[in-house]
Scaffold this motif. Structure first.
Motif, mmCIF file in Angstrom:
data_model
loop_
_atom_site.group_PDB
_atom_site.id
_atom_site.type_symbol
_atom_site.label_atom_id
_atom_site.label_comp_id
_atom_site.label_asym_id
_atom_site.label_seq_id
_atom_site.Cartn_x
_atom_site.Cartn_y
_atom_site.Cartn_z
ATOM 1 N N CYS A 310 0.826 -1.210 0.000
ATOM 2 C CA CYS A 310 0.000 0.000 0.000
ATOM 3 C C CYS A 310 0.859 1.258 0.000
ATOM 4 O O CYS A 310 0.492 2.282 -0.591
ATOM 5 N N PHE A 311 2.022 1.183 0.681
ATOM 6 C CA PHE A 311 2.866 2.368 0.821
ATOM 7 C C PHE A 311 3.666 2.675 -0.448
ATOM 8 O O PHE A 311 4.401 3.655 -0.482
ATOM 9 N N ALA A 312 3.515 1.845 -1.465
ATOM 10 C CA ALA A 312 4.142 2.189 -2.733
ATOM 11 C C ALA A 312 3.425 3.370 -3.385
ATOM 12 O O ALA A 312 4.021 4.105 -4.174
ATOM 13 N N THR A 318 0.713 12.293 3.702
ATOM 14 C CA THR A 318 1.103 13.101 2.543
ATOM 15 C C THR A 318 0.625 12.439 1.261
ATOM 16 O O THR A 318 0.758 11.225 1.099
ATOM 17 N N ARG A 319 0.071 13.224 0.350
ATOM 18 C CA ARG A 319 -0.389 12.684 -0.927
ATOM 19 C C ARG A 319 0.798 12.284 -1.789
ATOM 20 O O ARG A 319 1.754 13.041 -1.935
ATOM 21 N N SER A 324 -3.418 10.432 0.637
ATOM 22 C CA SER A 324 -2.896 9.944 1.912
ATOM 23 C C SER A 324 -3.991 9.143 2.606
ATOM 24 O O SER A 324 -5.192 9.325 2.354
ATOM 25 N N LEU A 325 -3.594 8.246 3.508
ATOM 26 C CA LEU A 325 -4.574 7.426 4.217
ATOM 27 C C LEU A 325 -5.486 8.295 5.073
ATOM 28 O O LEU A 325 -6.663 7.984 5.262
ATOM 29 N N ARG A 326 -4.951 9.388 5.591
ATOM 30 C CA ARG A 326 -5.769 10.274 6.415
ATOM 31 C C ARG A 326 -6.774 11.056 5.566
ATOM 32 O O ARG A 326 -7.859 11.397 6.041
#
Length: 382
Positions: A310-312, A318-319, A324-326
């Protein structure tokens, strides 16, 4: 030492010679024996059996070789006679070069700028000071050019872009003179020729900036790659070894908008600063994958996100390629159906909710894992 252009030119000349020897006329071909006639005896000599092609074709003519042998070396060997003025170069530039490179060689729309970033002080030292500045916005051709023969040779063989090799030698001299004038290497009334080009080389801003690696060119030099004895069970360490410099990051537009939407690879959003979080996430994901399976049984959603890459495309706050997840949590705050909707999208993939770049599917995630991952994201990914 010959330049890369020199080696390409020589190889092309050899290719022309080889191709020209491959034509054999029908009259030269052996004729079969007629009916009733005895076949002629064939006694192969040692030479003919060792060189079965010796009777085929002909040698390339001098003219044929010269058509390919057009390279110009750093010592100006191969440079044809001719001359061209700055004023003549301006006329040719406006007709054939300006559309891609701009009126003054400053355009960054199609290619990187040709002129800019050099000073009169650089002409004194032969080294461009701005090349040492990581904050300088763009590297131009004149900043990097160490041999004026390279500029002449490249324009001669590759320009204009839509009609290469159509410029006469005098026109090439004129265009090179105009570029050198834009960089203030030569005055407005200068006429560049094969007679004075070596003197111009002595004023080139980066003439002393070229670095030669002997290992690449000399058999006695140290090789670029040093081999070591292979060992087993080496620790895997994720470390940045090559980074796109900030000045070049967005030099030709946002890479994220220039990829075809086919396959899993996506360009980075080069309008944003480079992030290091994906690298750290990849390292953590590798560490998780190398732990015993029993330990993975109690992994949390953060570790699941790393395993699922997912972090790729997403960072926590941060976009990146995606939101971003948030941002996701904020959009779906209070939506009672969000968990079911998002878990289905994670597994099946989706496009259009956050822009044109699609999120690839994750069919290997179980429904339970997908829901666990989504619940973690909706809670703020903390």
């Amino acid at each position: 030492m010959k330049s890369i252009g020199s080696m390409i030119g020589r190889a092309a000349g050899l290719g022309a010679a080889v191709l020209s020897t491959m034509a054999m006329s029908h009259a030269q071909a052996p004729q079969p024996a007629r009916s009733g006639e005895a076949a002629p005896a064939r006694v192969a000599s040692a030479e003919s059996s060792a060189r079965p092609w010796s009777g085929i074709g002909r040698s390339a003519t001098r003219t044929e070789i010269q058509a390919w042998d057009i390279d110009v070396r750093p010592d100006f060997k191969g440079l044809p006679a001719g001359k061209g003025s700055v004023d003549e170069g301006l006329q040719i530039w406006e007709a054939k070069c300006e559309s891609c490179h701009g009126t003054f060689g400053e355009s960054n729309e199609v290619f990187a700028p040709i002129v800019g970033g050099t000073t009169r002080s650089d002409m004194q030292t032969g080294r461009v000071a701005n090349l040492k500045r990581p904050d300088y916005p763009q590297r131009t051709t004149m900043m990097k050019l160490s041999q004026v023969s390279t500029l002449w040779d490249y324009i001669n063989r590759a320009m204009p872009w839509n009609a290469p090799k159509t410029l006469t030698p005098d026109e090439v001299y004129a265009v090179v003179a105009y570029i050198l004038n834009l960089a203030e290497v030569v005055p407005n009334d200068f006429v560049l020729s094969d007679k004075n080009i070596a003197q111009v080389q002595e004023r080139l801003p980066n003439r002393n900036g070229k670095v030669v690696y002997p290992g690449m060119w000399s058999p006695a030099g140290k090789p670029d790659v040093q081999g070591d004895t292979c060992v087993s069970n080496c620790p895997v360490v994720f470390e940045v070894r090559s980074v796109l410099p900030d000045f070049a990051r967005n030099a030709h537009g946002n890479l994220a908008e220039q990829n075809r939407l086919v396959g899993p690879t996506r360009g980075a959003d080069t309008t944003q600063p480079a992030l290091r979080e994906p690298l750290a996430a990849a390292s953590a994901a590798r560490a998780v994958s190398e732990t015993p399976k029993a330990a993975n049984a109690s992994r949390g959603p953060a570790a699941l996100a790393r395993e699922s890459n997912c972090f790729a495309c997403h960072a926590t706050a941060t976009r990146m390629v995606g939101p971003s997840l948030r941002e996701v949590a904020e959009r779906y705050r209070g939506d009672t159906k969000a968990e079911a909707i998002l878990s289905d999208r994670v597994r099946a993939g989706v496009q259009g909710n956050w822009g044109a770049i699609p999120m690839p599917p994750h069919p290997n995630l179980s429904d339970e894992d997908a829901r666990s991952l989504v619940r973690w994201i909706l809670s703020g990914a903390s």
